[in-house]
Design a protein around this motif. Structure first.
Motif, PDB file in Angstrom:
ATOM      1  N   PRO A 175       0.803  -1.231   0.000  1.00 29.31           N
ATOM      2  CA  PRO A 175       0.000   0.000   0.000  1.00 29.31           C
ATOM      3  C   PRO A 175       0.834   1.278   0.000  1.00 29.31           C
ATOM      4  O   PRO A 175       0.397   2.303  -0.514  1.00 29.31           O
ATOM      5  CB  PRO A 175      -0.818  -0.129   1.293  1.00 29.31           C
ATOM      6  CG  PRO A 175      -0.946  -1.602   1.503  1.00 29.31           C
ATOM      7  CD  PRO A 175       0.359  -2.171   1.036  1.00 29.31           C
ATOM      8  N   ASP A 176       2.066   1.234   0.544  1.00 27.60           N
ATOM      9  CA  ASP A 176       2.909   2.429   0.564  1.00 27.60           C
ATOM     10  C   ASP A 176       3.714   2.598  -0.722  1.00 27.60           C
ATOM     11  O   ASP A 176       4.536   3.503  -0.831  1.00 27.60           O
ATOM     12  CB  ASP A 176       3.859   2.397   1.765  1.00 27.60           C
ATOM     13  CG  ASP A 176       4.825   1.212   1.733  1.00 27.60           C
ATOM     14  OD1 ASP A 176       4.756   0.413   0.774  1.00 27.60           O
ATOM     15  OD2 ASP A 176       5.637   1.090   2.664  1.00 27.60           O
ATOM     16  N   GLY A 177       3.471   1.723  -1.714  1.00 30.29           N
ATOM     17  CA  GLY A 177       4.168   1.826  -2.989  1.00 30.29           C
ATOM     18  C   GLY A 177       5.439   1.014  -3.083  1.00 30.29           C
ATOM     19  O   GLY A 177       6.043   0.920  -4.157  1.00 30.29           O
ATOM     20  N   THR A 178       5.870   0.410  -1.983  1.00 33.10           N
ATOM     21  CA  THR A 178       7.084  -0.402  -1.988  1.00 33.10           C
ATOM     22  C   THR A 178       6.882  -1.663  -2.824  1.00 33.10           C
ATOM     23  O   THR A 178       5.858  -2.340  -2.713  1.00 33.10           O
ATOM     24  CB  THR A 178       7.470  -0.808  -0.551  1.00 33.10           C
ATOM     25  OG1 THR A 178       7.611   0.365   0.240  1.00 33.10           O
ATOM     26  CG2 THR A 178       8.765  -1.592  -0.545  1.00 33.10           C
ATOM     27  N   VAL A 179       7.863  -1.983  -3.657  1.00 31.52           N
ATOM     28  CA  VAL A 179       7.804  -3.216  -4.443  1.00 31.52           C
ATOM     29  C   VAL A 179       8.169  -4.389  -3.542  1.00 31.52           C
ATOM     30  O   VAL A 179       9.113  -4.299  -2.753  1.00 31.52           O
ATOM     31  CB  VAL A 179       8.766  -3.150  -5.642  1.00 31.52           C
ATOM     32  CG1 VAL A 179       8.720  -4.445  -6.445  1.00 31.52           C
ATOM     33  CG2 VAL A 179       8.407  -1.971  -6.539  1.00 31.52           C
ATOM     34  N   ARG A 180       7.432  -5.470  -3.648  1.00 30.57           N
ATOM     35  CA  ARG A 180       7.681  -6.634  -2.803  1.00 30.57           C
ATOM     36  C   ARG A 180       7.618  -7.902  -3.644  1.00 30.57           C
ATOM     37  O   ARG A 180       7.031  -7.923  -4.722  1.00 30.57           O
ATOM     38  CB  ARG A 180       6.656  -6.704  -1.677  1.00 30.57           C
ATOM     39  CG  ARG A 180       5.224  -6.888  -2.183  1.00 30.57           C
ATOM     40  CD  ARG A 180       4.220  -6.881  -1.051  1.00 30.57           C
ATOM     41  NE  ARG A 180       2.872  -7.095  -1.545  1.00 30.57           N
ATOM     42  CZ  ARG A 180       1.799  -7.093  -0.763  1.00 30.57           C
ATOM     43  NH1 ARG A 180       1.926  -6.901   0.528  1.00 30.57           N
ATOM     44  NH2 ARG A 180       0.607  -7.307  -1.282  1.00 30.57           N
TER      45      ARG A 180
END
Length: 246
Positions: free
Chosen positions: A124-129
């Motif tokens: 949700p915070d835009g971090t790629v996982r």
């Protein structure tokens, strides 16, 4: 004996209303079977039970419309699970997470392709996982043959593009064949509740995945060793190529 009547259709204030699964299917343009499959994958919340009637509301409509929109954009259900917060990301080492973040900045098209195939996703915070670590690790292991990170991930993306249409055909054919060989699996009369349908859907899905995965792995292993050896043997020597070009 009296049976409570339940008004169905669009929700209105102060009225016990909702959609049956058949009404919901017509409203969103999706089969009732697919709606129940989305419930089994936890992409869709279960309906509210009113006596013997299961009712869906407008929140279910919005969720299914969001799923359909993402599918039209080319995302598969695995990546949609990640995007909607159903499938949690893999705990990746800091170095891998940083590499994926750089990839998102420097190679947005490649990042989008890997997201569409459900290999990676965004928090949700835009971090790629990492969503599916095994194919990602398999690609990155190609550094052992001196293949860089970006070419390795590009190769993974192209392989997934090639395999996906074949996978669609195989899943449909293998599932149909399994049900033909064991018709009791598809016998509606043997399942007393929709929870049993959900359970059998999950088990059959995993069974199809396992059989296809191992069969494809065996077929590739049987062919790859000789083919790759022949291909490498016929590759031009880099030293000869540089001399010829000089």
């Amino acid at each position: 004996m009296t049976i409570d009547r339940v008004t169905t259709g669009p929700a209105t204030a102060g009225t016990a209303v909702g959609y049956t699964v058949e009404e919901l299917a017509r409203k969103v343009g999706m089969s009732a079977r697919n709606i129940r499959a989305h419930q089994a994958r936890r992409l869709l919340a279960p309906p509210v039970r009113r006596g013997r009637v299961a009712l869906y509301d407008d929140s279910h409509v919005r969720r299914l419309e969001a799923i359909l929109t993402l599918q039209r954009q080319g995302f598969n259900l695995v990546s949609i699970e990640a995007m909607l917060g159903v499938r949690t990301g893999d705990e990746a080492p800091d170095g891998l997470t940083a590499m994926l973040q750089r990839l998102a900045t420097e190679r947005p098209a490649l990042t989008h392709a890997l997201t569409r195939h459900g290999v990676i996703g965004r928090a949700p915070d835009g971090t790629v996982r990492t969503v599916r670590p095994r194919p990602l690790r398999a690609a990155l292991d190609l550094h052992r043959v001196r293949m860089g990170t970006v070419p390795a991930l590009q190769a993974l993306s192209e392989v997934l593009d090639s395999v996906r249409p074949l996978a669609d055909e195989l899943v449909a054919a293998v599932t149909a064949r399994m049900l033909a060989l064991a018709p009791e699996m598809g016998g509606a009369g043997s399942r007393p509740s929709w929870s049993d349908v959900d359970r059998e859907t999950i088990l059959l899905t995993q069974g199809v995945v396992n059989v296809l995965t191992e069969a494809f792995r065996l077929a590739v292993e049987n062919q790859a060793e000789a083919y790759v050896a022949d291909l490498l043997e016929n590759q031009p020597d880099p030293a000869e190529v540089s001399v010829d070009n000089g």
